[in-house]
Design an enzyme around this catalytic site. Structure first.
Site, PDB file in Angstrom:
ATOM      1  CE1 TYR A 171      -2.924  -2.948   0.473  1.00  0.00           C
ATOM      2  CE2 TYR A 171      -3.511  -2.380   2.620  1.00  0.00           C
ATOM      3  CZ  TYR A 171      -3.589  -3.239   1.796  1.00  0.00           C
ATOM      4  OH  TYR A 171      -4.443  -4.199   1.664  1.00  0.00           O
ATOM      5  CG  HIS A 216      -0.857  -8.487   0.688  1.00  0.00           C
ATOM      6  ND1 HIS A 216      -0.663  -7.332   0.431  1.00  0.00           N
ATOM      7  CD2 HIS A 216      -2.280  -8.647   0.031  1.00  0.00           C
ATOM      8  CE1 HIS A 216      -1.705  -6.385   0.428  1.00  0.00           C
ATOM      9  NE2 HIS A 216      -2.829  -7.181   0.125  1.00  0.00           N
TER      10      HIS A 216
END
Length: 273
Positions: free
Chosen positions: A48, A106
């Protein structure tokens, strides 16, 4: 706010703040604001590019670090033991924290040594660098391998989950093995506001369709949700969803919605079924 507590010592508020795709000052301000409103669960990830912004907010908020649950994640191209360790250390530095409350893989990789990756993940928990460990975007067969064959003490799995995407088999497995299931994109990227059935339920209760969609998730055992919200109004609206009461008629309407609307399916995604 209700927390999910399990045998792996996870203690995670059911409603969290998702931070993708917020960056820089906007992200810092959003996290500080959320903490002021009472949020105690913040979700971020290396990919991110906002861990530093989140870390600044954690430091400036005035809320003691031990009162905030922070999740971060390692990207799928950093799953060799050395790369994972480097990624976690970079995350801790950016977050200005000696530990992370939940550290997750992730996405699964296509070509990897799964056993070594999971062994490294488990070592982070053993060393106290991560209080809890988990995985994101793992289909059920892969999750089963990690839990039953590699015996990893996972606390949570994070997947896309909302009123138009069923995760029933995964959720059943999560409950069986005392895992939290964190729903990302819980508001269907705000498309829930356009669904007539949710509009009708919202009108009946004098609330918003987004609040109906969120409460449907949060009422489910073992389920947490992390809607992204930058504005104070949206953050408060999501908090207010906790007081919505859905009845059997509402649940029946939601059950009748299509359950195959997957939004997040990048080229590196696993085979879902």
């Amino acid at each position: 706010m209700q927390n999910i507590v399990n045998r792996h010592h996870l203690n995670m508020p059911k409603l969290g703040l998702g931070t993708w795709p917020m960056l820089g000052a906007e992200c810092t301000q959003a996290v500080i604001q959320a903490l002021e409103l009472g949020y105690r669960h913040i979700d971020t990830a290396t990919m991110y590019n906002n861990e530093e912004a989140v870390g600044k907010a954690l430091q400036e908020s005035g809320v003691p670090r031990e009162q905030i649950h922070v999740t971060t994640k390692v990207w799928w191209d950093k799953l060799s033991p050395a790369d994972m360790r480097e990624s976690l250390q970079a995350s801790l530095t950016a977050l200005r924290s000696e530990y992370v409350d939940l550290f997750m893989i992730h996405w699964p990789a296509k070509d990897w040594d799964l056993a070594k990756t999971i062994e490294t993940l488990v070592s982070f928990k053993q060393q106290g660098l991560a209080k809890n460990i988990g995985v994101a975007n793992f289909p059920l067969p892969l999750l089963r391998t990690v839990v039953e064959e590699l015996h990893a003490p996972l606390s949570a799995i994070q997947v896309e989950y909302h009123v138009c995407l069923s995760q029933d088999p995964l959720l059943e497995y999560a409950r069986l093995h005392d895992l939290a299931l964190t729903a990302y994109s819980p508001l269907l990227r705000n498309k829930v506001s356009e669904i007539p059935e949710l509009q009708a339920i919202a009108k009946k209760h004098d609330v918003l369709p987004t609040q109906v969609a969120l409460k449907w998730l949060l009422d489910q055992p073992n389920v947490a949700a992390i809607p992204k919200a930058a504005s104070k109004a949206n953050q408060q609206s999501n908090l207010d969803a906790l007081s919505v009461r859905l009845d059997a008629d509402d649940l029946a309407l939601i059950a009748g919605l299509p359950k195959d609307q997957r939004l997040v399916n990048p080229e590196f995604a696993p085979q879902w079924d």
